[in-house]
Design an enzyme around this catalytic site. Structure first.
Site, PDB file in Angstrom:
ATOM      1  N   ASP A 151       0.863  -1.190   0.000  1.00 26.91           N
ATOM      2  CA  ASP A 151       0.000   0.000   0.000  1.00 26.91           C
ATOM      3  C   ASP A 151       0.896   1.235   0.000  1.00 26.91           C
ATOM      4  O   ASP A 151       0.690   2.181   0.748  1.00 26.91           O
ATOM      5  CB  ASP A 151      -0.905  -0.021   1.238  1.00 26.91           C
ATOM      6  CG  ASP A 151      -1.985   1.060   1.181  1.00 26.91           C
ATOM      7  OD1 ASP A 151      -2.303   1.539   0.077  1.00 26.91           O
ATOM      8  OD2 ASP A 151      -2.513   1.408   2.254  1.00 26.91           O
ATOM      9  N   HIS A 154       1.888   5.448  -5.309  1.00 24.01           N
ATOM     10  CA  HIS A 154       1.072   5.038  -6.445  1.00 24.01           C
ATOM     11  C   HIS A 154       1.651   5.479  -7.787  1.00 24.01           C
ATOM     12  O   HIS A 154       0.958   5.430  -8.806  1.00 24.01           O
ATOM     13  CB  HIS A 154      -0.359   5.571  -6.284  1.00 24.01           C
ATOM     14  CG  HIS A 154      -1.101   4.902  -5.158  1.00 24.01           C
ATOM     15  ND1 HIS A 154      -0.485   4.025  -4.297  1.00 24.01           N
ATOM     16  CD2 HIS A 154      -2.381   4.965  -4.755  1.00 24.01           C
ATOM     17  CE1 HIS A 154      -1.366   3.592  -3.410  1.00 24.01           C
ATOM     18  NE2 HIS A 154      -2.530   4.151  -3.662  1.00 24.01           N
ATOM     19  N   HIS A 179      -3.547  -2.862  -2.049  1.00 22.30           N
ATOM     20  CA  HIS A 179      -4.600  -1.854  -1.874  1.00 22.30           C
ATOM     21  C   HIS A 179      -4.669  -0.934  -3.086  1.00 22.30           C
ATOM     22  O   HIS A 179      -3.704  -0.784  -3.822  1.00 22.30           O
ATOM     23  CB  HIS A 179      -4.344  -1.025  -0.603  1.00 22.30           C
ATOM     24  CG  HIS A 179      -5.571  -0.303  -0.139  1.00 22.30           C
ATOM     25  ND1 HIS A 179      -5.565   0.994   0.323  1.00 22.30           N
ATOM     26  CD2 HIS A 179      -6.863  -0.719  -0.097  1.00 22.30           C
ATOM     27  CE1 HIS A 179      -6.801   1.340   0.661  1.00 22.30           C
ATOM     28  NE2 HIS A 179      -7.610   0.322   0.410  1.00 22.30           N
TER      29      HIS A 179
END
Ligand code: MG
Length: 227
Positions: A151, A154, A179
């Site tokens: 997670d 990004h 995630h």
């Protein structure tokens, strides 16, 4: 009678855990946190004692769910984060929070918030934070991992590097949880989907076990050729 008491204690522990998690800054919805907790307990119970690893802890919201699961499985959760915030947390970006800026340095520092969350959740004995860049930390990592939760940042390179550095360490029967997986670009950024989820499934080494919101749970069915 004993079973009823044990169940009641369990219900109270889960309620206390969720109270801390839901009052902590972060981006993990309640249903996805609950799914993360269940998947980690399921994966960690047969592999008792093997470590859990979280990439991207921020202020420790998801770490509360995962740390409690690790505690129940007799495992340590290594929570890896540089604590300087991902690209999307920097000033001018959508997910910037000025309250996380350290007044002395002028930079984001989520570590004090993470420490406070672990203290409130009474997880200091089950969660070991590691501060730094995850691919750099992975260069000296040798243990098999029972439960890996990615997670982190990004950006495409960041997501790809997290996958390449850490997924090979997941043991057969262990879990790779990811995630923010959105197969539809209209729903969210594509890096976790295209740089982590698809390579994992297309490798033939992982199969999907469940999907809750943007949380995907994959199980390793074949060893990595890189291990
Ligand atoms: Mg996330």
């Amino acid at each position: 009678m004993l079973i009823a008491v044990a169940l009641l204690v369990m219900v109270m522990l889960v309620a206390a855990m969720k109270e801390v998690a839901l009052s902590t800054k972060g981006f993990m919805p309640e249903d996805e946190g609950d799914a993360l907790f269940s998947a980690a307990v399921d994966a960690g119970t047969p592999g008792k004692g093997k470590p859990f690893v979280e990439i991207g802890s921020y202020c420790g919201r998801s770490t509360v769910w995962l740390g409690h699961a690790a505690g129940l499985c007799g495992a340590t959760l290594f929570a890896i984060d540089h604590h300087a915030g991902s690209e999307e947390n920097q000033p001018g970006w959508e997910w910037h929070d000025p309250a996380l800026v350290d007044p002395e340095s002028g930079c984001i520092n989520t570590f004090p918030h993470f420490q406070e969350t672990m203290r409130r959740a009474r997880l200091e004995n089950h969660v070991t934070p590691i501060i730094g860049d995850s691919p750099v930390i992975a260069t000296t990592w040798t243990d098999e991992i029972q439960f890996l939760f990615i997670d982190g940042g990004h950006g495409r390179d960041v997501a790809r590097n997290d996958y390449l550095a850490w997924a090979p360490h997941v043991c057969v029967g262990g879990v790779l949880a990811i995630h923010d997986v959105f197969s539809d670009p209209a729903m969210g950024g594509q890096a976790p989907y295209e740089e982590i989820y698809l390579p994992a499934v297309n490798s033939g080494e992982f199969v999907e076990v469940s999907c809750t919101g943007s949380l995907r749970i994959l199980k390793r069915i074949k060893p990595s050729p890189n291990q």
